[in-house]
Enzyme design. Structure first.
Site, PDB file in Angstrom:
ATOM      1  N   GLY A  17       0.841  -1.208   0.000  1.00  0.00           N
ATOM      2  CA  GLY A  17       0.000   0.000   0.000  1.00  0.00           C
ATOM      3  C   GLY A  17       0.869   1.247   0.000  1.00  0.00           C
ATOM      4  O   GLY A  17       2.105   1.155  -0.004  1.00  0.00           O
ATOM      5  N   PHE A  18       0.210   2.361   0.041  1.00  0.00           N
ATOM      6  CA  PHE A  18       0.926   3.642  -0.015  1.00  0.00           C
ATOM      7  C   PHE A  18       1.866   3.813   1.196  1.00  0.00           C
ATOM      8  O   PHE A  18       3.096   3.867   1.029  1.00  0.00           O
ATOM      9  CB  PHE A  18      -0.106   4.775  -0.109  1.00  0.00           C
ATOM     10  N   ILE A  19       1.335   3.798   2.397  1.00  0.00           N
ATOM     11  CA  ILE A  19       2.203   4.000   3.568  1.00  0.00           C
ATOM     12  C   ILE A  19       3.069   2.765   3.788  1.00  0.00           C
ATOM     13  O   ILE A  19       4.270   2.857   4.071  1.00  0.00           O
ATOM     14  CB  ILE A  19       1.386   4.313   4.848  1.00  0.00           C
ATOM     15  N   ASP A  38       0.278  -8.517   1.492  1.00  0.00           N
ATOM     16  CA  ASP A  38      -0.750  -7.628   0.957  1.00  0.00           C
ATOM     17  C   ASP A  38      -1.671  -8.435   0.054  1.00  0.00           C
ATOM     18  O   ASP A  38      -1.223  -9.311  -0.678  1.00  0.00           O
ATOM     19  CB  ASP A  38      -0.081  -6.507   0.135  1.00  0.00           C
ATOM     20  N   GLY A  43      -3.667  -1.974  -2.508  1.00  0.00           N
ATOM     21  CA  GLY A  43      -2.224  -1.848  -2.729  1.00  0.00           C
ATOM     22  C   GLY A  43      -1.889  -2.278  -4.148  1.00  0.00           C
ATOM     23  O   GLY A  43      -2.757  -2.760  -4.875  1.00  0.00           O
ATOM     24  N   THR A 102     -12.856  -6.060   7.169  1.00  0.00           N
ATOM     25  CA  THR A 102     -11.399  -6.042   6.960  1.00  0.00           C
ATOM     26  C   THR A 102     -10.698  -5.496   8.197  1.00  0.00           C
ATOM     27  O   THR A 102      -9.716  -6.064   8.683  1.00  0.00           O
ATOM     28  CB  THR A 102     -11.040  -5.167   5.739  1.00  0.00           C
ATOM     29  N   ALA A 124      -1.741   0.458  13.153  1.00  0.00           N
ATOM     30  CA  ALA A 124      -2.006   1.780  12.566  1.00  0.00           C
ATOM     31  C   ALA A 124      -3.476   2.118  12.751  1.00  0.00           C
ATOM     32  O   ALA A 124      -4.348   1.411  12.261  1.00  0.00           O
ATOM     33  CB  ALA A 124      -1.639   1.779  11.087  1.00  0.00           C
ATOM     34  N   TYR A 156     -16.103   3.416   9.857  1.00  0.00           N
ATOM     35  CA  TYR A 156     -14.652   3.337   9.713  1.00  0.00           C
ATOM     36  C   TYR A 156     -13.985   3.746  11.024  1.00  0.00           C
ATOM     37  O   TYR A 156     -13.137   3.021  11.563  1.00  0.00           O
ATOM     38  CB  TYR A 156     -14.194   4.238   8.555  1.00  0.00           C
ATOM     39  N   LYS A 160     -11.827   1.190  13.519  1.00  0.00           N
ATOM     40  CA  LYS A 160     -10.435   1.434  13.929  1.00  0.00           C
ATOM     41  C   LYS A 160     -10.351   1.629  15.443  1.00  0.00           C
ATOM     42  O   LYS A 160      -9.350   1.271  16.071  1.00  0.00           O
ATOM     43  CB  LYS A 160      -9.851   2.655  13.199  1.00  0.00           C
TER      44      LYS A 160
END
Ligand code: UDP
Length: 327
Positions: A17-19, A38, A43, A102, A124, A156, A160
């Site tokens: 993924g990006f980060i 992943d 991603g 997820t 994260a 969301y 989290k």
């Protein structure tokens, strides 16, 4: 190569993924062996293509929701950065079931596997958990103010938040060395605008000479953080013996409105684009609620690891524009 970090082998879930991909790069540069896991849903192998020749790097296609994909990868590591998640406002609004499952199942599995072997774990999380709190800047001890459950955006934040509770519960019950990082609008090269993220969208629009689409009246604020500063913070947190069991904001310094951001992107890219204001009801389906302001209090992470973001918003815009120009 010996590393100066207290771990030699890291697993990065969401590593393509990006980060995640920037994190893999940072860890490899420190001499750490890295496995990226992943499922390639959001991603992309393009994000890690440049790492594939590195003998310290290994890529596994797998889903954090499947213990079978995860357990051995956790066993092979001594530190786990759990970055895999359903992210991006557009994805969250369009696929609420996928988002909740997820985020909850992935973190449940990662923590379960890590607890069995007492691995170091970083989970994260996100500044979304502060919701619409108006007590700025957001401090880790602040109350969290979420909206009604019929609005999918809050699912969301809530998923989290459950991830955070679960991580801290493992720490309390079994002493799992786990750190929670709340990331504030991380941006930089390789982030896609496909899932709604504003800076890659504005930069692409500016470079194409198209109008920059500011949602609402543009008075809502955010504080953006260059991904290089974010991953620096994440690595230092997991390496610090006193971070375990703690929750830390990781973000940038400059709070600005989205209308001002659009103007900065136009100036920074030398674009002739204009700004177009689009009502939230048109930008997102139905029951959408945006956060009015968002800025982190960084005193806790600064006190523990000396965290201080080095890149400015203009650096971020320049880096994202450079990537878009060569893509
Ligand atoms: N936004 C915007 N135009 C876009 C995409 C986003 O004005 O094309 C706004 C969005 O409504 C929000 C801010 O930019 O107020 C940041 O959005 P993003 O999705 O990047 O992050 P988040 O809302 O999670 O902070």
């Amino acid at each position: 190569m010996a590393t100066s970090l207290p771990f030699q082998r890291a697993l990065v879930t969401g590593g393509a993924g990006f980060i995640g991909s920037h994190l893999c790069e940072r860890l490899l540069a420190a001499g750490v062996s890295v496995e990226a896991l992943d499922d390639l849903s959001t991603g992309s192998v393009l994000n890690i293509e440049h790492l594939r020749g590195n003998p310290l790097f290994r890529f596994t296609v797998g889903d954090v929701r499947r213990i079978a994909d995860l357990a051995e990868a956790v066993d092979r590591a001594d530190a786990v950065f759990h970055m895999a998640a359903a992210v991006g406002v557009r994805l969250i609004v369009e696929r609420p079931v996928h988002t909740i499952e997820t985020n909850l199942e992935g973190t449940t599995n990662v923590l379960e596997c890590a607890t069995k072997k007492r691995k170091l774990v970083l989970v994260a999380s996100t500044s979304e958990v502060y919701g619409k709190s108006d007590k700025l800047p957001f401090h880790e001890e602040s109350d969290l103010v979420l909206g009604a459950s019929r609005r999918p955006r809050w699912a969301y934040a809530c998923s989290k938040l459950m991830d955070e509770f679960l991580a801290l519960a493992h720490h309390r019950e079994s002493g799992l060395p786990v750190v929670v990082a709340r990331l504030f609008n991380t941006v930089g090269p390789r982030q896609t605008g496909r899932y709604g993220m504003v800076i890659p969208r504005f930069v692409a629009q500016a470079l194409a000479g198209e109008p920059l689409t500011v949602y609402g009246d543009g008075s809502q604020t955010r504080t953006f953080c260059h991904v290089a500063d974010t991953v620096e913070g994440l690595v230092a947190l997991l390496a610090h013996p006193k971070a375990a069991g703690g929750v830390f904001n990781v973000g940038g310094l400059e709070e600005l409105s989205i209308a001002d951001l659009a103007a900065r992107v136009i100036a920074g890219t030398g674009s002739a684009s204009r700004i177009e204001f689009i009502p939230f009801e048109e930008a997102y389906d139905g029951d959408f609620e945006d956060m009015a302001r968002r800025r982190p209090d960084l005193s806790k992470i600064a006190a523990l690891i000396g965290y201080a973001p080095k890149r400015t918003l203009d650096d971020i815009i320049a880096d994202v524009a450079a990537q878009h120009r060569t893509a």
